[in-house]
Design an enzyme around this catalytic site. Structure first.
Site, PDB file in Angstrom:
ATOM      1  N   SER A  43       0.893  -1.059   0.273  1.00 40.52           N
ATOM      2  CA  SER A  43      -0.265   0.344  -0.162  1.00 40.52           C
ATOM      3  C   SER A  43       0.525   1.333  -0.308  1.00 40.52           C
ATOM      4  CB  SER A  43      -1.035  -0.060   1.137  1.00 40.52           C
ATOM      5  OG  SER A  43      -1.185   1.290   1.490  1.00 40.52           O
TER       6      SER A  43
ATOM      7  N   TYR B  45      -0.842  -0.623   9.630  1.00 41.46           N
ATOM      8  CA  TYR B  45      -1.137  -0.649   8.821  1.00 41.46           C
ATOM      9  C   TYR B  45       0.329  -0.227   7.978  1.00 41.46           C
ATOM     10  CZ  TYR B  45      -3.769  -0.535   3.929  1.00 41.46           C
ATOM     11  OH  TYR B  45      -4.574  -1.090   2.972  1.00 41.46           O
TER      12      TYR B  45
ATOM     13  N   LYS C 197       1.979  -3.463   6.453  1.00 47.14           N
ATOM     14  CA  LYS C 197       1.887  -3.244   4.324  1.00 47.14           C
ATOM     15  C   LYS C 197       3.220  -3.036   3.641  1.00 47.14           C
ATOM     16  CE  LYS C 197      -2.023  -3.923   3.074  1.00 47.14           C
ATOM     17  NZ  LYS C 197      -2.370  -4.784   2.580  1.00 47.14           N
TER      18      LYS C 197
HETATM   19  P1  NAI Z   1     -12.013  -4.929   0.960  1.00 46.48           P
HETATM   20  O1  NAI Z   1     -11.867  -4.075   2.598  1.00 46.48           O
HETATM   21  O2  NAI Z   1     -13.240  -4.177   0.009  1.00 46.48           O
HETATM   22  O3  NAI Z   1     -11.625  -5.885   1.080  1.00 46.48           O
HETATM   23  C1  NAI Z   1     -10.905  -7.083   2.075  1.00 46.48           C
HETATM   24  C2  NAI Z   1     -11.813  -8.158   1.597  1.00 46.48           C
HETATM   25  O4  NAI Z   1     -10.572  -8.587   3.138  1.00 46.48           O
HETATM   26  C3  NAI Z   1     -12.627  -8.535   2.847  1.00 46.48           C
HETATM   27  O5  NAI Z   1     -13.516  -9.142   1.606  1.00 46.48           O
HETATM   28  C4  NAI Z   1     -12.956  -9.341   4.106  1.00 46.48           C
HETATM   29  O6  NAI Z   1     -14.081  -9.900   4.238  1.00 46.48           O
HETATM   30  C5  NAI Z   1     -11.172  -9.901   3.888  1.00 46.48           C
HETATM   31  N1  NAI Z   1     -10.994 -10.634   4.435  1.00 46.48           N
HETATM   32  C6  NAI Z   1     -10.627  -9.170   6.002  1.00 46.48           C
HETATM   33  N2  NAI Z   1      -9.959 -10.132   7.062  1.00 46.48           N
HETATM   34  C7  NAI Z   1     -10.037 -11.632   6.565  1.00 46.48           C
HETATM   35  C8  NAI Z   1      -9.415 -12.261   7.038  1.00 46.48           C
HETATM   36  N3  NAI Z   1      -8.685 -12.376   8.409  1.00 46.48           N
HETATM   37  N4  NAI Z   1      -9.296 -13.451   6.373  1.00 46.48           N
HETATM   38  C9  NAI Z   1      -9.638 -13.381   5.200  1.00 46.48           C
HETATM   39  N5  NAI Z   1     -10.029 -12.517   4.757  1.00 46.48           N
HETATM   40  C10 NAI Z   1     -10.166 -11.418   4.871  1.00 46.48           C
HETATM   41  O7  NAI Z   1     -10.759  -3.469   0.886  1.00 46.48           O
HETATM   42  P2  NAI Z   1     -10.161  -3.767  -0.208  1.00 46.48           P
HETATM   43  O8  NAI Z   1      -9.340  -1.814  -0.535  1.00 46.48           O
HETATM   44  O9  NAI Z   1     -10.554  -4.696  -1.713  1.00 46.48           O
HETATM   45  O10 NAI Z   1      -8.693  -4.418  -0.172  1.00 46.48           O
HETATM   46  C11 NAI Z   1      -8.239  -5.124  -0.723  1.00 46.48           C
HETATM   47  C12 NAI Z   1      -6.125  -5.627   0.315  1.00 46.48           C
HETATM   48  O11 NAI Z   1      -5.478  -3.969  -0.880  1.00 46.48           O
HETATM   49  C13 NAI Z   1      -6.063  -4.863   0.824  1.00 46.48           C
HETATM   50  O12 NAI Z   1      -4.775  -5.949   1.756  1.00 46.48           O
HETATM   51  C14 NAI Z   1      -5.923  -3.260   1.482  1.00 46.48           C
HETATM   52  O13 NAI Z   1      -5.360  -2.908   2.508  1.00 46.48           O
HETATM   53  C15 NAI Z   1      -5.248  -3.240   0.175  1.00 46.48           C
HETATM   54  N6  NAI Z   1      -5.255  -1.825  -0.691  1.00 46.48           N
HETATM   55  C16 NAI Z   1      -6.339  -1.594  -0.889  1.00 46.48           C
HETATM   56  C17 NAI Z   1      -6.432  -0.276  -1.021  1.00 46.48           C
HETATM   57  C18 NAI Z   1      -7.449   0.918  -1.817  1.00 46.48           C
HETATM   58  O14 NAI Z   1      -7.461   1.904  -2.425  1.00 46.48           O
HETATM   59  N7  NAI Z   1      -9.117  -0.002  -1.677  1.00 46.48           N
HETATM   60  C19 NAI Z   1      -5.231   1.126  -1.411  1.00 46.48           C
HETATM   61  C20 NAI Z   1      -4.183  -0.047  -0.801  1.00 46.48           C
HETATM   62  C21 NAI Z   1      -4.041  -1.682  -0.746  1.00 46.48           C
END
Ligand code: NAI
Length: 306
Positions: A152, A165, A169
């Protein structure tokens, strides 16, 4: 469509929504059999349900693809091990792992609890470690593997209120650097994604007009490239709103101080030269840095090496 994953098996963690869902759908559309993992909790990691992962499996099947839902918590190695065993039992191999699952516990460091810090590290860093550990032997044996970690901008550059975080990351970047070296012999390639996307994770953090430009679908092509047969390795690709870029970790040539100058006053007096980016290099492993200093010292002192 030239990049295909026919006869390949992919695991995407946190694929019940957001970016993970898009990665899973696109890998399936290009022929992969996909394990759609998601704990199904809230943005802060609380709760859990298998509905989100099952809905994505439904979408993949409706489009003619093959997928299974899995509710493992990536922070729990036994659950992760069972997830990988289920994939191998059903399809015989695991070619692709996309470590995407994540949560947020944002608070300025002064107000943050150590419990929240630990939880964020457990999910992002240890979750990626657990999943990678569980597939590593399978990938070594089949002499093929493609792994993506999700880093990230917070880890790379910092963001107020996200010390936990950011630490987790950037941890996955360090993890990638060494896995890349250890996996080379087995054609295991490891890369990192730094995404920017409108998901529930970024809800309320950016204005609506910005979020409209940041569809998670636009990030997925970078992931698909990084897990494809011709993928690069040890790269960090950032992606968002249709933009794709590469992040470099570089070091300046720096300076050499004679034995009688090696004190903090000389470091301070030379700070501009130490920080000068001219001739900055990206090393292929940690020894690159050691060799730079040793070569320079030997040259300055007139010592012959090699
Ligand atoms: P999101 O919250 O929509 O998706 C994350 C998913 O991971 C959720 O569906 C959640 O239920 C699942 N999850 C959480 N803890 C879990 C666990 N212990 N075991 C299994 N599943 C689990 O968020 P998003 O934005 O799609 O994030 C995806 C990845 O991208 C994350 O690693 C986030 O940190 C990273 N990220 C996202 C950014 C953004 O702009 N959306 C920016 C930088 C990084």
């Amino acid at each position: 469509m030239t990049i295909r994953f026919d006869d390949q098996v992919a695991i995407v963690t946190g694929a019940g929504g957001g970016l993970g869902r898009c990665h899973a759908l696109e890998l399936a559309r290009r022929g992969a059999k996909v394990v759609v993992n998601d704990l199904g909790g809230a943005r802060d990691g609380s709760g859990g349900s298998s509905e989100a992962a099952e809905a994505v499996v439904g979408e993949i099947e409706a489009a003619g693809g093959e997928a299974i839902a899995n509710g493992a918590n990536v922070a729990d190695y036994e659950q992760v091990r069972a997830m990988v065993a289920a994939a191998v039992d059903k399809w015989g191999r695991v070619d692709v792992l996309v470590n995407n699952a994540g949560i947020l516990r944002d608070k300025s460091f002064v107000k943050a609890s150590l419990e929240d810090f630990q939880l964020v590290v457990d999910v992002h860093l240890m979750g990626s470690v657990n999943c990678t550990k569980a597939v590593w032997e399978v990938m070594r044996e089949q002499k093929y593997g493609r792994i993506v970690m999700t880093t990230s901008s917070t880890g790379l550059y910092g963001n107020f209120g996200q010390a936990n975080y950011g630490a987790a990351k950037l941890g996955v970047v360090g993890f990638m650097n060494t896995l890349h070296l250890e996996g080379q012999k087995y054609d295991i390639r490891v890369n990192c994604l730094a995404p920017v996307a409108a998901t529930r994770m970024t809800e309320g953090l950016m204005p609506e007009e910005a979020l409209a430009l940041l569809q998670p679908e636009y990030v997925t092509p970078a992931v698909v490239f990084m897990v494809s047969p011709d993928a690069p390795s040890r790269q960090i690709i950032s992606a968002g709103a249709g933009g794709y870029a590469r992040v470099y970790l570089e070091e300046t040539p720096g300076i050499w101080l004679a034995p009688d100058e090696r004190d903090a006053d000389h470091v301070a007096a030379n700070w501009d030269r130490i920080a000068d980016k001219t001739g900055a290099e990206e090393y292929q492993d940690g020894s690159g840095q050691s060799m730079k200093f040793l070569t320079r010292a030997a040259k300055e002192l007139g010592i012959k090496t090699g």
